[in-house]
Design a protein around this motif. Structure first.
Motif, mmCIF file in Angstrom:
data_model
loop_
_atom_site.group_PDB
_atom_site.id
_atom_site.type_symbol
_atom_site.label_atom_id
_atom_site.label_comp_id
_atom_site.label_asym_id
_atom_site.label_seq_id
_atom_site.Cartn_x
_atom_site.Cartn_y
_atom_site.Cartn_z
ATOM 1 N N MET A 29 0.934 -1.262 0.033
ATOM 2 C CA MET A 29 0.249 0.103 -0.081
ATOM 3 C C MET A 29 0.780 1.207 0.102
ATOM 4 O O MET A 29 0.270 2.378 0.258
ATOM 5 C CB MET A 29 -0.791 -0.085 1.244
ATOM 6 N N GLN A 30 2.115 1.021 -0.165
ATOM 7 C CA GLN A 30 2.888 2.404 0.025
ATOM 8 C C GLN A 30 2.937 3.101 -1.260
ATOM 9 O O GLN A 30 2.914 4.252 -1.122
ATOM 10 C CB GLN A 30 4.583 1.834 0.109
ATOM 11 N N ASP A 31 2.894 2.593 -2.502
ATOM 12 C CA ASP A 31 2.948 3.349 -3.879
ATOM 13 C C ASP A 31 1.540 3.985 -4.160
ATOM 14 O O ASP A 31 0.813 3.322 -4.676
ATOM 15 C CB ASP A 31 3.247 2.548 -5.007
ATOM 16 N N THR A 32 1.496 5.170 -3.425
ATOM 17 C CA THR A 32 0.103 5.999 -3.531
ATOM 18 C C THR A 32 0.300 6.849 -4.764
ATOM 19 O O THR A 32 0.551 8.016 -4.679
ATOM 20 C CB THR A 32 -0.496 6.352 -2.258
ATOM 21 N N SER A 33 0.034 6.334 -5.821
ATOM 22 C CA SER A 33 0.403 7.154 -7.109
ATOM 23 C C SER A 33 -0.583 8.291 -7.421
ATOM 24 O O SER A 33 -1.429 8.491 -6.385
ATOM 25 C CB SER A 33 0.325 6.145 -8.349
ATOM 26 N N ASN A 34 -0.544 9.199 -8.296
ATOM 27 C CA ASN A 34 -1.269 10.333 -8.437
ATOM 28 C C ASN A 34 -2.625 10.073 -8.793
ATOM 29 O O ASN A 34 -3.448 10.868 -9.283
ATOM 30 C CB ASN A 34 -0.552 11.232 -9.181
ATOM 31 N N LYS A 35 -3.185 8.883 -8.976
ATOM 32 C CA LYS A 35 -4.494 8.507 -9.298
ATOM 33 C C LYS A 35 -5.343 8.881 -8.169
ATOM 34 O O LYS A 35 -6.642 8.974 -8.398
ATOM 35 C CB LYS A 35 -4.642 6.996 -9.876
ATOM 36 N N PHE A 36 -4.808 8.827 -7.070
ATOM 37 C CA PHE A 36 -5.504 9.114 -5.699
ATOM 38 C C PHE A 36 -5.455 10.676 -5.455
ATOM 39 O O PHE A 36 -4.698 11.521 -5.943
ATOM 40 C CB PHE A 36 -4.847 8.703 -4.704
ATOM 41 N N LYS A 37 -6.720 11.032 -5.317
ATOM 42 C CA LYS A 37 -6.966 12.426 -4.480
ATOM 43 C C LYS A 37 -6.280 12.710 -3.376
ATOM 44 O O LYS A 37 -6.300 11.724 -2.556
ATOM 45 C CB LYS A 37 -8.150 13.023 -4.576
ATOM 46 N N LYS A 38 -5.716 13.960 -2.984
ATOM 47 C CA LYS A 38 -5.144 14.024 -1.662
ATOM 48 C C LYS A 38 -6.039 14.740 -0.841
ATOM 49 O O LYS A 38 -6.451 15.861 -1.317
ATOM 50 C CB LYS A 38 -3.701 14.519 -1.717
ATOM 51 N N ASP A 39 -6.143 14.422 0.496
ATOM 52 C CA ASP A 39 -6.905 15.467 1.161
ATOM 53 C C ASP A 39 -5.820 16.711 1.819
ATOM 54 O O ASP A 39 -4.904 16.689 1.413
ATOM 55 C CB ASP A 39 -7.447 14.866 2.528
ATOM 56 N N SER A 40 -6.287 17.517 2.800
ATOM 57 C CA SER A 40 -5.527 18.415 3.174
ATOM 58 C C SER A 40 -4.272 18.214 3.662
ATOM 59 O O SER A 40 -3.226 18.990 3.895
ATOM 60 C CB SER A 40 -6.401 19.679 4.073
ATOM 61 N N GLU A 41 -4.399 17.071 4.431
ATOM 62 C CA GLU A 41 -2.977 16.415 5.020
ATOM 63 C C GLU A 41 -2.054 15.824 3.822
ATOM 64 O O GLU A 41 -1.387 14.924 4.393
ATOM 65 C CB GLU A 41 -3.360 15.549 6.198
ATOM 66 N N ARG A 42 -2.524 15.797 2.859
ATOM 67 C CA ARG A 42 -1.705 15.125 1.715
ATOM 68 C C ARG A 42 -1.902 13.651 1.825
ATOM 69 O O ARG A 42 -1.088 13.082 1.420
ATOM 70 C CB ARG A 42 -0.387 15.703 1.485
ATOM 71 N N VAL A 43 -2.955 13.046 2.424
ATOM 72 C CA VAL A 43 -3.052 11.683 2.409
ATOM 73 C C VAL A 43 -4.032 11.250 1.284
ATOM 74 O O VAL A 43 -5.108 11.937 1.029
ATOM 75 C CB VAL A 43 -3.656 11.449 3.835
ATOM 76 N N PRO A 44 -3.637 10.166 0.453
ATOM 77 C CA PRO A 44 -4.737 9.724 -0.571
ATOM 78 C C PRO A 44 -5.909 9.322 0.200
ATOM 79 O O PRO A 44 -6.145 8.626 1.090
ATOM 80 C CB PRO A 44 -3.667 8.353 -0.882
ATOM 81 N N THR A 45 -6.875 9.993 -0.437
ATOM 82 C CA THR A 45 -8.313 9.586 0.004
ATOM 83 C C THR A 45 -9.067 9.056 -1.167
ATOM 84 O O THR A 45 -9.230 9.475 -2.423
ATOM 85 C CB THR A 45 -8.765 11.044 0.515
ATOM 86 N N VAL A 46 -9.959 7.966 -0.582
ATOM 87 C CA VAL A 46 -10.881 7.528 -1.820
ATOM 88 C C VAL A 46 -12.402 7.922 -1.244
ATOM 89 O O VAL A 46 -12.600 8.087 -0.120
ATOM 90 C CB VAL A 46 -10.951 6.191 -2.148
ATOM 91 N N LYS A 47 -13.372 8.237 -2.158
ATOM 92 C CA LYS A 47 -14.644 8.472 -1.731
ATOM 93 C C LYS A 47 -15.682 7.463 -2.231
ATOM 94 O O LYS A 47 -15.762 7.444 -3.401
ATOM 95 C CB LYS A 47 -14.848 9.925 -2.423
#
Ligand SMILES: Nc1nc2c(ncn2[C@@H]2O[C@H](COP(=O)(O)OP(=O)(O)O)[C@@H](O)[C@H]2O)c(=O)[nH]1
Ligand SMILES: [Mg+2]
Length: 239
Positions: free
Chosen positions: A1-19
């Protein structure tokens, strides 16, 4: 789960977030589903629950805009602070016809869907799914799970009759290969309340968390559906 590529949106803490969004007609049980899942996570994995459920309701306690809870998966340290590796936010939409615009906004940027069907409301299911097709182009562009709620009620139409809504809305031609979760958020809630009759020393771990072997099946079905979809969404973005 380490490679969180830019397909993820990031939240205000820059954590990849899915909706993830629970959709379905008004009164299908969308808010009940979110509440049960959030409650279960709070008593079993409280460290994963990052926010209380935010509710935007009208004076009749119906969802007016959305309900939302945010959960975390894993932890890593950044700037001497522990943050989750990935977050997932579970939303419900307002089901009533008059909240069409609100639904469109909430669905914007959805990464996965739970299509919650109400077996007592066939026309509402079709209407809700047709609108979804309009908003999204094609629901099949996103990972989704299908659930039929209120399975506790007597004299319900058959599963295939309820699923006809997916055919009528043009989401699928065939009902053969669908993975359908038959759930009852009402039974799940009652099962949890029933646990209160068990001796607490048998029920909780030393940390005060609910022992998972006490999960009634009606409850674990709901958890595995949401967790399964979350996993599918994350994996689709890592590919
Ligand atoms: N019989 C039955 N009723 C349910 C179930 N889930 C929700 N309801 C009822 O359906 C109504 C609407 O529930 P709610 O979660 O607010 O639906 P929403 O409009 O989709 O968010 C409430 O009166 C619930 O008690 C269920 O599994 N079985
Ligand atoms: Mg609601």
């Amino acid at each position: 789960m380490q490679d969180t590529s830019n397909k993820f949106k990031k939240d205000s803490e820059r954590v990849p977030t899915v909706k993830l969004v629970v959709v379905g007609p008004g009164e299908a049980g969308k808010t009940s589903l979110l509440k049960i899942y959030s409650l279960l996570m709070r008593i079993t994995k409280p460290e994963n629950v990052l926010s209380k459920t935010t509710k935007i309701a009208n004076p009749f306690e119906e969802t007016a805009m959305f309900d939302q809870t945010v959960f975390g998966l894993g932890t890593k340290v950044r700037d001497e602070r522990e943050i989750p590796v990935i977050k997932y936010a579970l939303y419900t939409v307002a089901g009533q016809r008059r909240y069409r615009d609100a639904r469109k906004i909430v669905l914007n940027g959805a990464d996965g869907l739970i299509l919650l069907l109400d077996p007592t409301n066939p026309s509402g299911n079709v209407e809700s799914l047709r609108e979804l097709q309009q908003f999204l182009g094609d629901v099949n562009n996103l990972p989704f799970a299908i659930a039929i709620n209120k399975c506790d009620l007597p004299d319900l139409p058959s599963q295939n009759e309820t699923l006809q809504a997916l055919v009528k809305a043009g989401i699928t031609d065939s009902l053969n290969d669908l993975n359908v979760h038959n759930i009852s958020t009402l039974n799940a809630r009652n099962a949890l309340l029933g646990l209160l009759n068990i001796d607490p020393s048998d029920l909780f771990t030393e940390d005060g968390l609910l022992k998972t072997e006490h999960f009634p099946e009606v409850v674990s079905d709901i958890i595995s559906m949401v967790n399964g979809l979350t996993k599918e969404v994350i994996e689709s973005k890592l590919r």
